[in-house]
Design a protein around this motif. Structure first.
Motif, PDB file in Angstrom:
ATOM      1  N   UNK A 106       0.831  -1.210   0.000  1.00  0.00           N
ATOM      2  CA  UNK A 106       0.000   0.000   0.000  1.00  0.00           C
ATOM      3  C   UNK A 106       0.863   1.257   0.000  1.00  0.00           C
ATOM      4  N   UNK A 107       1.896   1.265   0.844  1.00  0.00           N
ATOM      5  CA  UNK A 107       2.763   2.438   0.918  1.00  0.00           C
ATOM      6  C   UNK A 107       3.526   2.654  -0.377  1.00  0.00           C
ATOM      7  N   UNK A 108       4.047   1.567  -0.963  1.00  0.00           N
ATOM      8  CA  UNK A 108       4.813   1.684  -2.202  1.00  0.00           C
ATOM      9  C   UNK A 108       3.920   2.102  -3.362  1.00  0.00           C
ATOM     10  N   UNK A 143       3.000   5.761  -3.022  1.00  0.00           N
ATOM     11  CA  UNK A 143       4.132   6.664  -3.203  1.00  0.00           C
ATOM     12  C   UNK A 143       4.599   6.735  -4.654  1.00  0.00           C
ATOM     13  N   UNK A 144       4.614   5.599  -5.345  1.00  0.00           N
ATOM     14  CA  UNK A 144       5.220   5.556  -6.678  1.00  0.00           C
ATOM     15  C   UNK A 144       4.210   5.455  -7.816  1.00  0.00           C
ATOM     16  N   UNK A 145       3.012   4.962  -7.546  1.00  0.00           N
ATOM     17  CA  UNK A 145       2.005   4.782  -8.598  1.00  0.00           C
ATOM     18  C   UNK A 145       0.812   5.699  -8.395  1.00  0.00           C
ATOM     19  N   UNK A 146       0.359   5.788  -7.163  1.00  0.00           N
ATOM     20  CA  UNK A 146      -0.830   6.574  -6.863  1.00  0.00           C
ATOM     21  C   UNK A 146      -1.973   5.678  -6.432  1.00  0.00           C
ATOM     22  N   UNK A 147      -2.977   6.284  -5.862  1.00  0.00           N
ATOM     23  CA  UNK A 147      -4.113   5.517  -5.344  1.00  0.00           C
ATOM     24  C   UNK A 147      -5.253   5.393  -6.338  1.00  0.00           C
ATOM     25  N   UNK A 148      -5.100   5.974  -7.520  1.00  0.00           N
ATOM     26  CA  UNK A 148      -6.134   5.862  -8.547  1.00  0.00           C
ATOM     27  C   UNK A 148      -5.892   4.585  -9.339  1.00  0.00           C
TER      28      UNK A 148
END
Length: 271
Positions: A139-141, A144-149
Motif C-alpha cells: 500500500x505504501x509503495x 508513493x510511486x504509482x498513486x491511489x487511482x
C-alpha cells in the motif's frame, strides 16, 4: 466523418455516443459564433465541462470505459508480480514448519497437550501477520510511486490483493508441511505461480481464450481478483459477497490440506 461499425459491443456504442456528442458540440459552437477562433474557444470550454463517461450499458452487458480497461490491465500486471512476492514470503513461514519437523518439534508439541489443529491455526496466524505486513508495504509503495487511482477504491484494491496474498502464503505453508524441505517448497511455489499466471491470462487478457481455458482459469486466485475488480468497476452489488465466498473456499481447502499434512508428519515422527 466516417464511422466504421462492426461487432456489437458496448465499447462501440460508447465510441459512437462520444462521437455524436462531440459533433453536436462542434455544430452548436459553429452556428452560434461569429468567427472561427471564437468557435474553437467555445468548443474547448464545452469539452472541458463535459462529464467523463465511465461505462455504458447495452442490454444486460456493462462495458468498461477505455480508462477502466487500462486500470484493469494494470491490475493484472501488478497481480502477476505481487502473487510471486506473497508466495515467496510464504516460503519463510513454511521454513518454520520444516525446521520444527526436522527437530521433531511436532512430537514434542503434541506431548505438551497442544492439538494439531491449534498448531495449524498458529501457523495460519503467522501467515496472516506476514500477509498484513506485506500488504501494508504494498500500500505504501503503490501510493508513493504509482498513486491511489487504480480504477476501484484503494481500500478495496488492498483487500483483494491481501486476500490473494494470504492464499499464496498458505499454499506455500502447505507445501512446506508436505515436502518437509524448504528448497522443494520454493520450487513448488514458483511452479504454481507460473501455472496460475498462465491460466489466469493476466499477461494476455487481450486474447480471446477458448471456453475450456476460461473455465480452467477459475482455479487461479488472480482470476477471481480480476473478476471482482471488474465487477466493482461496473458497480455490481454481488462483487464483494462472491469474492468472499470464493476466497473462503480457497482458504478452507488449504487449511484442511495443511491439517492433513501435519497429521501425516506427526504419524511419521512417531514411527
Amino acid at each position: 466523418l466516417i464511422t466504421l461499425s462492426g461487432e456489437k459491443h458496448g465499447r462501440f456504442n460508447l465510441l459512437k455516443a462520444k462521437i455524436n456528442a462531440n459533433v453536436s458540440v462542434l455544430a452548436g459552437c459553429a452556428s452560434s459564433s461569429e468567427s472561427q477562433s471564437q468557435a474553437v474557444s467555445m468548443a474547448k470550454n464545452a469539452f472541458d465541462k463535459m462529464p467523463a463517461v465511465k461505462s455504458i450499458v447495452t442490454g444486460d452487458e456493462t462495458a468498461l470505459s477505455p480508462e477502466q480497461t487500462d486500470h484493469l490491465r494494470s491490475t493484472g500486471y501488478a497481480l502477476a508480480v505481487l502473487s510471486l512476492a506473497f508466495a515467496l514470503t510464504g516460503c519463510f513461514v513454511a521454513n518454520l514448519v520444516v525446521t520444527e519437523s526436522e527437530n521433531k518439534s511436532l512430537l514434542r508439541i503434541e506431548m505438551s497437550g497442544m492439538t494439531m489443529l491449534k498448531y495449524i491455526a498458529s501457523k495460519a496466524l503467522t501467515a496472516v501477520i506476514v500477509t498484513a505486513l506485506q500488504t501494508a508495504v504494498t500500500a505504501a509503495a503503490t501510493a508513493a510511486f504509482v498513486g491511489t487511482d487504480v480504477g476501484i477504491p484503494f481500500g478495496s484494491y488492498l483487500l483483494l490483493v491481501g486476500t490473494m496474498g494470504l492464499i499464496y502464503n498458505l499454499l506455500s505453508l502447505v507445501f512446506g508441511i508436505f515436502f518437509k524441505n524448504t528448497t522443494f517448497t520454493v520450487y513448488a511455489s514458483f511452479g504454481i505461480w507460473v501455472f496460475a499466471n498462465l491460466i489466469s491470462a493476466v499477461y494476455f487478457d487481450f486474447v480471446k481464450l477458448p471456453d475450456w481455458w476460461q473455465k480452467l482459469s477459475l482455479i487461479a486466485p488472480q482470476k477471481w481478483v480480476m473478476i471482482t475488480a471488474e465487477a466493482i468497476m461496473k458497480g455490481e452489488s454481488a462483487a464483494y459477497p462472491n469474492f468472499f465466498l470464493v476466497s473462503s473456499a480457497f482458504l478452507l481447502v488449504l487449511l484442511t490440506a495443511g491439517y492433513i499434512g501435519a497429521q501425516l508428519s506427526d504419524g511419521t515422527q512417531k514411527e
